[in-house]
Design an enzyme around this catalytic site. Structure first.
Site, PDB file in Angstrom:
ATOM      1  N   ASP A 170      -0.307   5.061   0.924  1.00 22.33           N
ATOM      2  CA  ASP A 170      -0.601   6.030   1.986  1.00 22.33           C
ATOM      3  C   ASP A 170      -0.470   5.396   3.368  1.00 22.33           C
ATOM      4  O   ASP A 170      -1.050   4.336   3.643  1.00 22.33           O
ATOM      5  CB  ASP A 170      -2.014   6.580   1.818  1.00 22.33           C
ATOM      6  CG  ASP A 170      -2.161   7.432   0.566  1.00 22.33           C
ATOM      7  OD1 ASP A 170      -1.215   7.471  -0.237  1.00 22.33           O
ATOM      8  OD2 ASP A 170      -3.234   8.036   0.373  1.00 22.33           O
ATOM      9  N   ASP A 200       0.860  -1.165   0.000  1.00 23.66           N
ATOM     10  CA  ASP A 200       0.000   0.000   0.000  1.00 23.66           C
ATOM     11  C   ASP A 200       0.911   1.234   0.000  1.00 23.66           C
ATOM     12  O   ASP A 200       2.113   1.136   0.283  1.00 23.66           O
ATOM     13  CB  ASP A 200      -0.882  -0.047   1.243  1.00 23.66           C
ATOM     14  CG  ASP A 200      -1.726   1.198   1.416  1.00 23.66           C
ATOM     15  OD1 ASP A 200      -2.272   1.684   0.406  1.00 23.66           O
ATOM     16  OD2 ASP A 200      -1.830   1.695   2.553  1.00 23.66           O
TER      17      ASP A 200
END
Length: 419
Positions: free
Chosen positions: A208, A206
């Protein structure tokens, strides 16, 4: 020490038949020769040269050096009538080297390791003796055996790895995750020994709050003057309280009218998570392929891909018309299910089976991806994600994930220096 017993070919002049291969031969008498003391060059060669004079065979060999002190164990076949002389010679050699020696007689090799073999990585910052003892006791309590221990790292966390056998990996993972959660001061990862650390591997992260410290949409929102409103929706979505796709559309709508030129400002504001650059550089040097998937935006992830030399990147794209954001996204939405779908696609393109993939994330929209990968790692994640992931890391250093893969600090430092 390892538990495999080498097979021996027939001796000189001997003949063999199919029946010979099925006859159980008695285990030979063996000697465990152990020396310990201050380490210096040449000790291993010196011990083996001493033993060589008696024509023994090496069954197993293991050496550990801790703070300049060596423990060297050689399991060898007994020389028969010459055993007494061998013992005296070894003790004499050890004394001449200012070492202590211990010789224990027995039969055959080490006992076979049990079924259900796992690697258990224990991380602490710091790693207390109390927490480590609790993990070791829990391993023993569920019927498993610790076969070997080694340190992987002393910085930025202390990481040790246990080779464990005798209980199924999923059972061990449940037991140790419960203990780690109860204590809160230690992270534990349990992976099956079949999930090996070299060869063709794929790591997908991922973006963020994982690869970077920021939420990209909040950076855009700050320039649009709606940061607080966007942050509230983001937090609710990450906790799993809102549907991600609906929350994405709601947040992006708030950016309508913002000039496209703000993209360069946002790229400059993005902060990599401590250890992110080291993580990627080390993985790439060791032959891994690395990708990112994000519910954020290609306007930033493409730049990260190019900057870090990543193999794969996918995210949503903010629509731009006449130099301004329209408040909409274009193309297929990268949501919770989309991240898992992209992991599968990246694995196909990389030629890596899903069992050899690693996924790293922090939010509820990462859960499908974490569950699809061979190893799912929750990084400073919400409680919901920590409970569902295979492993959890709760220190602010992304390169700590390397130790879950059995990569040592020495290998990390070699990658940093290009050696």
């Amino acid at each position: 020490m390892s538990s495999s017993t080498p097979s021996r070919p027939p001796g000189p002049g001997a003949t063999s038949s199919p029946a010979d291969t099925t006859v159980d031969r008695p285990d030979p008498r063996t000697l465990l020769v152990k020396i310990f003391g201050r380490d210096r060059p040449g000790l291993t060669a010196g011990l083996l040269q001493t033993l060589a004079a008696y024509g023994v065979e090496v069954v197993d060999l293991e050496q550990v050096v801790t703070r300049g002190r060596i423990t060297l164990c050689a399991l060898v076949t007994s020389p028969g009538d010459g055993e007494g002389e061998l013992r005296a010679t070894v003790h004499g050699w050890a004394e001449s080297q200012r070492l202590q020696a211990e010789i224990i007689s027995g039969i055959g090799d080490n006992r076979p390791r049990g079924e259900g073999r796992s690697h258990v990585t224990v991380l602490g910052h710091p790693l207390s003796a109390e927490a480590t003892a609790a993990i070791a006791a829990r391993i023993t309590g569920c019927g498993a055996n610790i076969d070997r221990i080694r340190r992987l790292a002393k910085y930025p966390v202390t990481a040790v790895e246990f080779d464990v056998s005798g209980v199924a990996t999923h059972t061990l993972r449940t037991e140790l995750a419960t203990e780690a959660a109860r204590r809160g001061e230690v992270d534990v990862a349990v992976v099956a020994s079949g999930l090996q650390r070299r060869g063709r591997r794929l790591v997908v992260m991922d973006v963020d709050s994982t690869l970077i410290q920021d939420e990209v949409i909040e950076l855009f929102a700050a320039h649009a003057g709606c940061e607080e409103r966007v942050a509230e929706v983001t937090e609710a979505a990450m906790r799993g309280e809102l549907d991600f796709t609906e929350s994405l559309h709601a947040r992006v709508a708030l950016l309508a009218g913002l000039e496209e030129g703000v993209v360069e400002k946002v790229r400059a504001e993005v902060r990599l998570t401590p250890g992110a650059r080291t993580l990627v550089r080390t993985l790439k040097r060791l032959g891994y392929q690395v990708g990112i998937v994000s519910g954020g935006f290609t306007q930033v992830t493409d730049s990260l891909r190019d900057h870090l030399g990543l193999d794969f990147a996918a995210a949503n794209t903010l629509e731009v018309v006449d130099g301004r954001f329209t408040g909409r996204v274009t193309g297929e939405i990268v949501d919770r299910a989309g991240k898992a779908r992209l992991l599968r696609r990246f694995a196909r393109e990389a030629g890596v089976p899903l069992s050899q993939t690693v996924a790293i994330g922090d939010g509820a929209n990462d859960l499908d991806m974490l569950n699809t990968a061979g190893l799912g790692v929750a990084f400073n994640a919400k409680p919901l994600v920590r409970r569902a992931a295979d492993a959890s890391v709760n220190v602010p250093f992304l390169d700590t994930v390397l130790y879950l893969l059995g990569i040592t600090r020495e290998e990390v430092e070699a990658a940093d220096t290009g050696e």
